[in-house]
Design a protein around this motif. Structure first.
Motif, mmCIF file in Angstrom:
data_model
loop_
_atom_site.group_PDB
_atom_site.id
_atom_site.type_symbol
_atom_site.label_atom_id
_atom_site.label_comp_id
_atom_site.label_asym_id
_atom_site.label_seq_id
_atom_site.Cartn_x
_atom_site.Cartn_y
_atom_site.Cartn_z
ATOM 1 N N SER A 521 40.332 53.283 39.615
ATOM 2 C CA SER A 521 41.079 53.549 39.908
ATOM 3 C C SER A 521 41.157 54.938 38.997
ATOM 4 N N TRP A 671 49.995 52.545 43.697
ATOM 5 C CA TRP A 671 49.036 54.435 42.954
ATOM 6 C C TRP A 671 48.525 54.084 42.320
ATOM 7 N N TRP A 674 45.009 54.211 42.858
ATOM 8 C CA TRP A 674 44.556 54.851 43.601
ATOM 9 C C TRP A 674 42.789 55.263 42.816
ATOM 10 N N PRO A 675 41.749 56.240 44.004
ATOM 11 C CA PRO A 675 42.168 56.078 45.445
ATOM 12 C C PRO A 675 41.331 54.377 46.029
#
Length: 678
Positions: A521, A671, A674-675
């Motif tokens: 992340s 989130w 992410w990604p």
């Protein structure tokens, strides 16, 4: 694979670390003979260059002074005793000058009219060993003056007192830390054998650290202060890392046979230790971006010692576990971990509110930073029981009226020149709000002028620093250098501020890259940086209250000098970012395990914190004990680091990891990763 290799070569591994321990115990003591005082400023700073020129133009030797109190200055017995001492000291080879109230020109009566001073200057250029021997002879003779109180001090005597106190504090700090650690580890593990493993690794790391620093002392200077700070860090990390592996092994024993449990523990916990150790090592290496001698010594020594602690935990702990067979029992009860789990559960119920309140609370703790006074420590960093410190205090209060040290201005032009007199007039006129007195130094070679400016205000007040900057800003057709203690602080501050972005970039890159390697992340590493900055700011704010404001004088047994050592925030910046990675990695590794098993962020966070909470709490308690063990020493600068790290650990494990981390992860949900795709 790694665990199998260590187990197969376990006797070789244990033998290697036993040899390191014995070698460190036998030869490591030689380090203490090679310790030296390390300056804070780079040799190319204006204050350093100017002082070197002044030393070449008007060489001065080491100064030793005595303050004699408690008797009428003209008491016949006192006059005779001081006169006899002055006469004997003048006859010592290597003495340049002795000034006293009765037989010289430099003696003074104190403000209380019940004290006098004696000033002794040694010949310049004496080598360290004969200079120290002569200082000791002078001090011994001055102390025999017949008076109710005789205190002897001097810059070089204070430096030596600092070195002696540092070694004493190191011994006391290590003794307290080891004794308290044994108790804490026994309570956590519920058995002596498991508790002894982290201590065995710590002993190997400490003795090995002495060897590493001894080797470094042949390539660069190792100061007494850096020895304390580096050893403190090495002990703390050795305990942290070995504790994590042993605790994970005991947990895996609930589900596996000893050999498989060790393999899983090394694969899981060992990876976290390797990442954390690499992060702290590289973060410490970022200190070299500052290029100041003291910070460079801490950077090199610290990086080497952390690497050693990491290596010992990854090899010696598995080797020792494999030798114990099944005598280290599985974890049966959860100890010390309920607090983190309860805090995390509370944060998840109302993440936005908890995140806001936690952030506000940390910012409130950081607020005193707005009035921070950062300066170089002097004799005031010594405990008040030290003679050099007492002599300094009496000289400042009774003879110097707490006047700040002079700002010296070196001009490559003679005082007969009109433009030199014009500069003196401009200083007297434009800078009258900052200059109390202006003197032209006598006996300066032709073609040079030295102006000694006495600033207004007290020792360490802002007027001294403003005066340095304003005099430097005055244009002159000839070369000009501004030096002195205030100039050194200005140069140090400017150098640190100018190089801080580079050091911060190193820390940012290390944090982001290694946490990305662990989690996949980008969001989590950036969030970690922000949380660490909040921890750092809050910690420094607490230190301002404790040390600068003096609120901690009674419980911590020190006398506040009204500021923080200028090196403390820089070291804490690196240490806090490095050590926070410990708990970040420990928790995130378990959270990621849970998330990989089932991609539910709240569940993964709560289960990860619940499972890793006991070891994180235990590690925090243990490393906090180490830091507080060093806080009982006499040096204020070391107390600042010890207390600062203890406060940072407390805030990090409770407010940041217990509340802010789960709250922010709950708010960001998917989130966070992410990604990476769930």
């Amino acid at each position: 694979m790694f665990a199998a290799w260590v187990v197969r070569l376990r006797w070789v591994v244990v033998g290697f670390w036993l040899a390191v321990t014995i070698a460190g115990a036998v030869f490591g003591g030689g380090l203490f003979d090679r310790l030296s005082s390390t300056g804070t400023n780079r040799p190319d700073s204006e204050s350093a260059v100017g002082q070197r020129h002044i030393d070449e133009l008007t060489p001065t030797g080491s100064q030793v002074f005595a303050v004699v109190e408690g008797a009428d200055p003209y008491d016949p017995g006192l006059v005779a005793s001081i006169g006899s001492a002055a006469q004997e000291i003048r006859a010592m080879p290597g003495i340049k000058e002795v000034n006293d109230l009765y037989t010289g020109v430099g003696g003074r009566i104190g403000a209380d009219n019940r004290s006098v001073s004696v000033q002794v200057e040694l010949q310049p250029g004496l080598a360290d060993a004969p200079r120290e021997a002569l200082e000791d002879r002078v001090r011994a003779r001055l102390e025999r003056i017949q008076a109710p109180s005789v205190q002897v001090g001097g810059d070089k005597l204070a430096e030596r007192a600092f070195a002696d106190q540092s070694v004493h504090d190191l011994a006391i700090g290590e003794s307290i830390a080891f004794a308290a650690l044994l108790v804490a580890l026994y309570l956590f593990f519920g058995g002596f054998l498991a508790a002894a493993l982290p201590l065995a690794v710590t002993v190997a790391s400490v003795t090995g650290s002495l060897l590493v620093l001894l080797g470094l002392s042949h390539a660069t200077k190792v100061s007494e202060y850096s020895l304390n700070v580096v050893t403190l860090l090495g002990i703390g990390l050795a305990v942290d890392y070995s504790l994590l592996i042993v605790a994970r092994y005991r947990e895996e024993r609930l589900h596996h046979e000893p050999a498989e449990a060790l393999r899983v523990a090394v694969r899981r916990a060992g990876r976290a230790v390797a990442i954390s150790g690499l992060a702290v090592t590289l973060t410490l290496a970022g200190l070299t971006a500052f290029a100041e001698p003291l910070l460079a010594a801490v950077a090199l020594g610290g990086a080497a010692v952390v690497a050693l602690a990491t290596l010992s935990a990854l090899t010696l702990v598995p080797a020792l576990i494999s030798l114990t067979g099944d005598r280290i029992k599985p974890a049966t009860t959860v100890r010390w971990g309920g607090l983190l789990a309860r805090l995390a559960a509370r944060a998840q119920r109302d993440p936005s509110r908890v995140a806001l309140l936690a952030t506000i609370g940390l910012l409130v703790l950081a607020a005193p930073l707005l009035g921070a006074n950062l300066a170089n420590s002097d004799a005031r960093a010594l405990p008040s029981s030290n003679e050099a410190r007492r002599a300094y205090d009496v000289m400042e209060s009774k003879f110097l009226n707490d006047t700040p040290p002079t700002v010296s201005v070196l001009l490559q032009a003679g005082p007969e020149r009109a433009d030199v007199r014009d500069l003196m007039n401009r200083i007297a006129g434009q800078l009258s709000a900052e200059v109390l007195r202006q003197d032209v130094r006598a006996d300066v070679p032709a073609g040079w002028t030295i102006l000694d400016l006495t600033p207004k205000g007290g020792v360490g007040d802002r007027q001294s620093y403003d005066l340095v900057r304003n005099v430097r800003a005055l244009p002159t057709p000839y070369a000009k250098w501004v030096t002195g203690p205030a100039a050194e602080v200005v140069d140090y501050r400017d150098s640190l501020a100018g190089r801080l972005p580079a050091a911060a970039l190193v820390v940012l890159i290390v944090t982001v890259v290694l946490l990305f390697w662990l989690t996949g992340s980008v969001v989590i590493p950036l969030k970690a940086v922000l949380m660490n900055l909040l921890t750092l700011a809050a910690t420094l704010g607490v230190l301002i209250v404790v040390f600068q404001w003096g609120w901690g004088q009674v419980p911590l047994f020190f006398d506040s000098w009204g500021g923080l050592d200028l090196t403390t925030p820089v070291l804490l910046f690196v240490f806090i970012f490095g050590l926070s990675m410990d708990y970040e990695v420990f928790l995130l590794a378990r959270i990621k395990e849970e998330y990989d098993h089932r991609p539910d962020t709240d569940r993964a966070v709560l289960r990860g914190i619940t499972r890793s909470g006991p070891v994180v709490t235990a590690a925090a308690v243990c490393i906090g004990i180490v830091f507080l063990g060093f806080a009982v020493g006499g040096l204020v600068a070391v107390k600042e680091i010890g207390v600062g790290m203890a406060v940072a650990i407390l805030l990090d494990v409770t407010v940041v990891r217990g509340l802010l981390l789960p709250a922010l992860m709950g708010m960001l949900d998917r989130w966070n990763w992410w990604p990476r795709k769930s």
